[in-house]
Design a protein around this motif. Structure first.
Motif, mmCIF file in Angstrom:
data_model
loop_
_atom_site.group_PDB
_atom_site.id
_atom_site.type_symbol
_atom_site.label_atom_id
_atom_site.label_comp_id
_atom_site.label_asym_id
_atom_site.label_seq_id
_atom_site.Cartn_x
_atom_site.Cartn_y
_atom_site.Cartn_z
ATOM 1 N N ASP A 44 0.813 -1.217 0.000
ATOM 2 C CA ASP A 44 0.000 0.000 0.000
ATOM 3 C C ASP A 44 0.847 1.268 0.000
ATOM 4 O O ASP A 44 0.484 2.261 -0.625
ATOM 5 C CB ASP A 44 -0.920 0.026 1.221
ATOM 6 C CG ASP A 44 -2.132 -0.876 1.068
ATOM 7 O OD1 ASP A 44 -2.362 -1.383 -0.045
ATOM 8 O OD2 ASP A 44 -2.844 -1.083 2.059
ATOM 9 N N GLU B 24 2.283 2.418 -9.154
ATOM 10 C CA GLU B 24 1.809 3.759 -9.477
ATOM 11 C C GLU B 24 2.917 4.791 -9.342
ATOM 12 O O GLU B 24 2.931 5.780 -10.081
ATOM 13 C CB GLU B 24 0.585 4.131 -8.638
ATOM 14 C CG GLU B 24 0.785 4.214 -7.156
ATOM 15 C CD GLU B 24 -0.546 4.410 -6.436
ATOM 16 O OE1 GLU B 24 -1.470 5.012 -7.008
ATOM 17 O OE2 GLU B 24 -0.650 3.959 -5.287
ATOM 18 N N ALA C 39 -3.116 -3.524 -7.524
ATOM 19 C CA ALA C 39 -4.433 -3.685 -8.134
ATOM 20 C C ALA C 39 -4.561 -2.770 -9.350
ATOM 21 O O ALA C 39 -3.959 -1.691 -9.391
ATOM 22 C CB ALA C 39 -5.516 -3.356 -7.109
ATOM 23 N N PRO C 40 -5.355 -3.172 -10.348
ATOM 24 C CA PRO C 40 -5.481 -2.376 -11.580
ATOM 25 C C PRO C 40 -5.898 -0.932 -11.339
ATOM 26 O O PRO C 40 -5.434 -0.029 -12.048
ATOM 27 C CB PRO C 40 -6.549 -3.134 -12.385
ATOM 28 C CG PRO C 40 -6.491 -4.524 -11.877
ATOM 29 C CD PRO C 40 -6.134 -4.425 -10.430
ATOM 30 N N GLU C 41 -6.772 -0.683 -10.346
ATOM 31 C CA GLU C 41 -7.236 0.682 -10.120
ATOM 32 C C GLU C 41 -6.116 1.625 -9.697
ATOM 33 O O GLU C 41 -6.233 2.839 -9.855
ATOM 34 C CB GLU C 41 -8.370 0.708 -9.095
ATOM 35 C CG GLU C 41 -8.035 0.082 -7.767
ATOM 36 C CD GLU C 41 -8.444 -1.379 -7.680
ATOM 37 O OE1 GLU C 41 -8.649 -1.859 -6.559
ATOM 38 O OE2 GLU C 41 -8.573 -2.030 -8.744
ATOM 39 N N ARG C 42 -5.026 1.079 -9.171
ATOM 40 C CA ARG C 42 -3.903 1.928 -8.789
ATOM 41 C C ARG C 42 -2.955 2.210 -9.955
ATOM 42 O O ARG C 42 -2.007 2.979 -9.813
ATOM 43 C CB ARG C 42 -3.128 1.283 -7.635
ATOM 44 C CG ARG C 42 -3.949 1.196 -6.354
ATOM 45 C CD ARG C 42 -3.144 0.683 -5.199
ATOM 46 N NE ARG C 42 -2.011 1.543 -4.894
ATOM 47 C CZ ARG C 42 -1.095 1.250 -3.950
ATOM 48 N NH1 ARG C 42 -1.215 0.135 -3.242
ATOM 49 N NH2 ARG C 42 -0.086 2.071 -3.722
ATOM 50 N N ARG D 106 -4.161 3.214 -13.052
ATOM 51 C CA ARG D 106 -4.974 3.865 -14.072
ATOM 52 C C ARG D 106 -4.260 5.004 -14.781
ATOM 53 O O ARG D 106 -4.698 5.432 -15.845
ATOM 54 C CB ARG D 106 -6.273 4.371 -13.449
ATOM 55 C CG ARG D 106 -7.264 3.265 -13.125
ATOM 56 C CD ARG D 106 -8.501 3.797 -12.425
ATOM 57 N NE ARG D 106 -8.188 4.366 -11.112
ATOM 58 C CZ ARG D 106 -9.084 4.761 -10.230
ATOM 59 N NH1 ARG D 106 -10.372 4.679 -10.527
ATOM 60 N NH2 ARG D 106 -8.728 5.247 -9.067
ATOM 61 N N ILE E 179 -2.825 -1.060 -19.375
ATOM 62 C CA ILE E 179 -2.519 -2.058 -18.362
ATOM 63 C C ILE E 179 -2.489 -3.413 -19.042
ATOM 64 O O ILE E 179 -3.419 -3.770 -19.773
ATOM 65 C CB ILE E 179 -3.573 -2.043 -17.232
ATOM 66 C CG1 ILE E 179 -3.558 -0.692 -16.513
ATOM 67 C CG2 ILE E 179 -3.297 -3.171 -16.232
ATOM 68 C CD1 ILE E 179 -4.651 -0.540 -15.474
#
Length: 214
Positions: A43, A169, A190-193, A195, A200
């Protein structure tokens, strides 16, 4: 747009080693009285340079930053210096790309931990150069490493001519901050991080490189 150069991040991208790094940092930081969980590592720390990881977790003024990094490097080399952290499909992808454009590595890791892995994986000749934590003042997410790399390519390249492969990221932010295109590979975050990347991808392999250079 077909790239004229490709840059690979090292930890987690070229070398599938983020779980190994996580375990090492967990052990080291526990020994310094500040335990770290795997969730906290991914994280808050994954993708940062080694000095920044140590300073972020142990404190900006921690007196043993260099010693912690040296021990981290020693343990890492013992674990992966045989090149086993670089999957065969990725080695083939690197060789495919190297036949078409110059390649480089930009990493927040130290040179003396990257070189043995790349050599053991049989890829030392594939890369024109590498920019490591030894070569910069500011690690990712700052773009310094990628901007330095841009100036080291022999050709007169624009940043938009370069495709970067990243997995965090912080790395994506660094590459995009330098004006480069960036593909983010899944596996670390995770993919959302991810963007902020231009694309991706699930993995780096020859089919991906065929598409990139089509």
């Amino acid at each position: 747009m077909r790239p004229r150069a490709v840059i690979f991040d090292f930890n987690g991208t070229l070398s599938h080693d983020e779980p190994i790094l996580c375990e090492i940092f967990m052990e080291l930081f526990a020994g310094h009285g500040k335990p770290l969980s795997a969730q906290e590592y991914f994280d808050e720390l994954a993708g940062l340079s080694d000095p920044e990881i140590v300073r972020t977790w142990l404190g900006r003024d921690h007196p043993d930053v260099d010693e912690v990094i040296e021990e981290r490097t020693r343990r890492y080399r013992a674990a992966v210096a045989d090149g086993s952290s670089v999957p065969r499909e990725l080695r083939d992808a690197v060789r495919y790309a190297a036949e078409r454009v110059p390649l480089a590595i930009v990493s927040g890791a130290a040179r003396d931990e990257i070189e043995p892995v790349v050599e053991a994986a049989g890829l030392a000749g594939a890369f024109a150069f590498m920019v490591t934590s030894n070569d910069i003042e500011l690690g990712k997410p700052d773009p310094e490493g990628y901007l330095k790399a841009l100036g080291l390519f022999d050709d007169d390249l624009d940043a938009s001519d370069v495709l970067v492969m990243e997995d965090t990221e912080a790395g994506v932010t660094s590459a995009k901050g330098a004006g480069m295109r960036c593909f983010a590979v899944l596996g670390t975050l995770a993919p959302e991080r991810l963007r902020g990347a231009d694309e991706i991808v699930e993995r780096i392999d020859v089919p991906l490189m065929r598409r990139v250079f089509a």
